[in-house]
Design a protein around this motif. Structure first.
Motif, PDB file in Angstrom:
ATOM      1  N   MET A 203       0.826  -1.213   0.000  1.00 16.25           N
ATOM      2  CA  MET A 203       0.000   0.000   0.000  1.00 16.25           C
ATOM      3  C   MET A 203       0.860   1.262   0.000  1.00 16.25           C
ATOM      4  O   MET A 203       0.452   2.287  -0.552  1.00 16.25           O
ATOM      5  N   SER A 204       2.040   1.199   0.593  1.00 15.24           N
ATOM      6  CA  SER A 204       2.932   2.364   0.498  1.00 15.24           C
ATOM      7  C   SER A 204       3.424   2.556  -0.934  1.00 15.24           C
ATOM      8  O   SER A 204       3.524   3.689  -1.414  1.00 15.24           O
ATOM      9  N   ILE A 205       3.683   1.472  -1.645  1.00 15.04           N
ATOM     10  CA  ILE A 205       4.100   1.582  -3.045  1.00 15.04           C
ATOM     11  C   ILE A 205       2.963   2.126  -3.902  1.00 15.04           C
ATOM     12  O   ILE A 205       3.161   3.019  -4.737  1.00 15.04           O
ATOM     13  N   VAL A 206       1.758   1.618  -3.701  1.00  8.66           N
ATOM     14  CA  VAL A 206       0.598   2.085  -4.468  1.00  8.66           C
ATOM     15  C   VAL A 206       0.306   3.551  -4.151  1.00  8.66           C
ATOM     16  O   VAL A 206       0.033   4.347  -5.055  1.00  8.66           O
ATOM     17  N   SER A 207       0.377   3.933  -2.893  1.00  8.17           N
ATOM     18  CA  SER A 207       0.115   5.317  -2.512  1.00  8.17           C
ATOM     19  C   SER A 207       1.168   6.261  -3.075  1.00  8.17           C
ATOM     20  O   SER A 207       0.838   7.365  -3.531  1.00  8.17           O
ATOM     21  N   PHE A 208       2.418   5.832  -3.077  1.00  8.01           N
ATOM     22  CA  PHE A 208       3.472   6.658  -3.659  1.00  8.01           C
ATOM     23  C   PHE A 208       3.295   6.776  -5.172  1.00  8.01           C
ATOM     24  O   PHE A 208       3.556   7.837  -5.749  1.00  8.01           O
ATOM     25  N   ALA A 209       2.836   5.706  -5.811  1.00 10.84           N
ATOM     26  CA  ALA A 209       2.560   5.766  -7.251  1.00 10.84           C
ATOM     27  C   ALA A 209       1.426   6.754  -7.532  1.00 10.84           C
ATOM     28  O   ALA A 209       1.490   7.524  -8.498  1.00 10.84           O
ATOM     29  N   PHE A 210       0.397   6.751  -6.695  1.00  7.83           N
ATOM     30  CA  PHE A 210      -0.683   7.728  -6.854  1.00  7.83           C
ATOM     31  C   PHE A 210      -0.173   9.141  -6.598  1.00  7.83           C
ATOM     32  O   PHE A 210      -0.582  10.085  -7.271  1.00  7.83           O
ATOM     33  N   PHE A 211       0.714   9.299  -5.621  1.00  2.00           N
ATOM     34  CA  PHE A 211       1.306  10.613  -5.354  1.00  2.00           C
ATOM     35  C   PHE A 211       2.043  11.134  -6.575  1.00  2.00           C
ATOM     36  O   PHE A 211       1.869  12.282  -6.986  1.00  2.00           O
ATOM     37  N   LEU A 212       2.875  10.292  -7.180  1.00  2.00           N
ATOM     38  CA  LEU A 212       3.637  10.709  -8.358  1.00  2.00           C
ATOM     39  C   LEU A 212       2.736  10.960  -9.561  1.00  2.00           C
ATOM     40  O   LEU A 212       2.905  11.942 -10.284  1.00  2.00           O
ATOM     41  N   MET A 213       1.760  10.083  -9.774  1.00  2.95           N
ATOM     42  CA  MET A 213       0.882  10.209 -10.934  1.00  2.95           C
ATOM     43  C   MET A 213       0.020  11.459 -10.839  1.00  2.95           C
ATOM     44  O   MET A 213      -0.049  12.261 -11.776  1.00  2.95           O
ATOM     45  N   LEU A 214      -0.636  11.655  -9.705  1.00  3.16           N
ATOM     46  CA  LEU A 214      -1.506  12.819  -9.557  1.00  3.16           C
ATOM     47  C   LEU A 214      -0.701  14.101  -9.443  1.00  3.16           C
ATOM     48  O   LEU A 214      -1.139  15.157  -9.917  1.00  3.16           O
ATOM     49  N   GLY A 215       0.471  14.033  -8.815  1.00  2.00           N
ATOM     50  CA  GLY A 215       1.318  15.215  -8.740  1.00  2.00           C
ATOM     51  C   GLY A 215       1.783  15.676 -10.106  1.00  2.00           C
ATOM     52  O   GLY A 215       1.772  16.870 -10.403  1.00  2.00           O
ATOM     53  N   SER A 216       2.172  14.739 -10.958  1.00  2.00           N
ATOM     54  CA  SER A 216       2.609  15.137 -12.296  1.00  2.00           C
ATOM     55  C   SER A 216       1.445  15.620 -13.138  1.00  2.00           C
ATOM     56  O   SER A 216       1.595  16.564 -13.922  1.00  2.00           O
ATOM     57  N   ALA A 217       0.266  15.016 -12.977  1.00  2.00           N
ATOM     58  CA  ALA A 217      -0.906  15.495 -13.726  1.00  2.00           C
ATOM     59  C   ALA A 217      -1.284  16.906 -13.292  1.00  2.00           C
ATOM     60  O   ALA A 217      -1.543  17.780 -14.132  1.00  2.00           O
ATOM     61  N   GLY A 218      -1.301  17.159 -11.991  1.00  2.00           N
ATOM     62  CA  GLY A 218      -1.616  18.497 -11.497  1.00  2.00           C
ATOM     63  C   GLY A 218      -0.577  19.520 -11.897  1.00  2.00           C
ATOM     64  O   GLY A 218      -0.903  20.660 -12.228  1.00  2.00           O
ATOM     65  N   PHE A 219       0.697  19.110 -11.882  1.00  2.00           N
ATOM     66  CA  PHE A 219       1.759  20.040 -12.274  1.00  2.00           C
ATOM     67  C   PHE A 219       1.646  20.417 -13.745  1.00  2.00           C
ATOM     68  O   PHE A 219       1.757  21.591 -14.113  1.00  2.00           O
ATOM     69  N   HIS A 220       1.445  19.437 -14.608  1.00  2.00           N
ATOM     70  CA  HIS A 220       1.362  19.734 -16.040  1.00  2.00           C
ATOM     71  C   HIS A 220       0.138  20.580 -16.375  1.00  2.00           C
ATOM     72  O   HIS A 220       0.206  21.477 -17.224  1.00  2.00           O
ATOM     73  N   PHE A 221      -0.966  20.304 -15.722  1.00  2.00           N
ATOM     74  CA  PHE A 221      -2.157  21.117 -15.945  1.00  2.00           C
ATOM     75  C   PHE A 221      -1.933  22.537 -15.427  1.00  2.00           C
ATOM     76  O   PHE A 221      -2.355  23.513 -16.060  1.00  2.00           O
ATOM     77  N   SER A 222      -1.250  22.682 -14.300  1.00  2.00           N
ATOM     78  CA  SER A 222      -0.938  24.009 -13.763  1.00  2.00           C
ATOM     79  C   SER A 222       0.048  24.755 -14.643  1.00  2.00           C
ATOM     80  O   SER A 222      -0.054  25.975 -14.801  1.00  2.00           O
ATOM     81  N   LEU A 223       0.991  24.032 -15.227  1.00  2.00           N
ATOM     82  CA  LEU A 223       1.929  24.667 -16.146  1.00  2.00           C
ATOM     83  C   LEU A 223       1.207  25.207 -17.380  1.00  2.00           C
ATOM     84  O   LEU A 223       1.482  26.322 -17.837  1.00  2.00           O
ATOM     85  N   LEU A 224       0.255  24.437 -17.897  1.00  2.00           N
ATOM     86  CA  LEU A 224      -0.553  24.935 -19.014  1.00  2.00           C
ATOM     87  C   LEU A 224      -1.342  26.170 -18.618  1.00  2.00           C
ATOM     88  O   LEU A 224      -1.460  27.129 -19.398  1.00  2.00           O
TER      89      LEU A 224
END
Length: 181
Positions: free
Chosen positions: A148-169
């Motif tokens: 669950m720590s691996i899955v949660s960290f994967a969600f952290f990275l995935m959602l963080g990069s999606a939010g960052f790219h959308f914010s950059l746009l």
């Protein structure tokens, strides 16, 4: 292998800022209300997308750890798309508030704000383990919390990069419309 080879062989593109920037950074106001603090924004930005997937998360945990069959994959896809959209919109809204108070350090804060849902998923895994599952023992606990720590960290990275790219746009769009002479 491809992820390391492709950027090395492709032509490099410099970051194109939409406006001119200066070498001297502006002073950032230190007096902010408690509801505009970075900690409060992280809590809000993690809780709102988590509340959009809370029910589906229960069914996914029950199918993964409770040996039940999950058959609603269309709804799961819809919940995943909703999670990406809600996370991106909330990170843009919080970025707008941050830029409105003249805080220009938005790169890492949008990544962390968008990825905070992963921390809420990990907190929910504790709730599920102690209150919903019948698991016990050291081996099951280490296996469950490790995965669950691996899955949660994967969600952290995935959602963080999606939010960052959308914010950059978003930042490129709003600053490309600014007229500066």
């Amino acid at each position: 292998v491809w992820g390391g080879f492709a950027p090395k062989t492709s032509p490099s593109h410099d970051f194109n800022a939409p406006t001119r920037t200066t070498k001297v950074a502006r002073e950032i106001p230190t007096e902010v209300p408690w509801y505009r603090s970075r900690f409060f924004q992280m809590i809000i930005s993690g809780f709102l997308p988590f509340s959009a997937i809370y029910i589906e998360l229960h069914y996914i945990f029950a199918s993964m750890w409770g040996h039940q069959i999950y058959t609603l994959f269309g709804i799961l896809l819809f919940a995943f798309i909703l999670l990406i959209i809600v996370t991106s919109f909330i990170s843009v809204a919080l970025l707008y508030f941050q830029l409105a108070r003249e805080d220009h350090r938005w790169w890492w804060s949008t990544f962390i704000n968008a990825g905070m849902t992963g921390l809420f998923i990990y907190a929910y895994s504790f709730f599920y383990y102690f209150h919903r599952s019948g698991m016990s023992g050291m081996l099951q606990s280490s296996f469950y919390f490790g995965y669950m720590s691996i899955v949660s960290f994967a969600f952290f990275l995935m959602l963080g990069s999606a939010g960052f790219h959308f914010s950059l746009l978003f930042v490129k769009h709003i600053y490309s419309r600014v007229k500066c002479d």
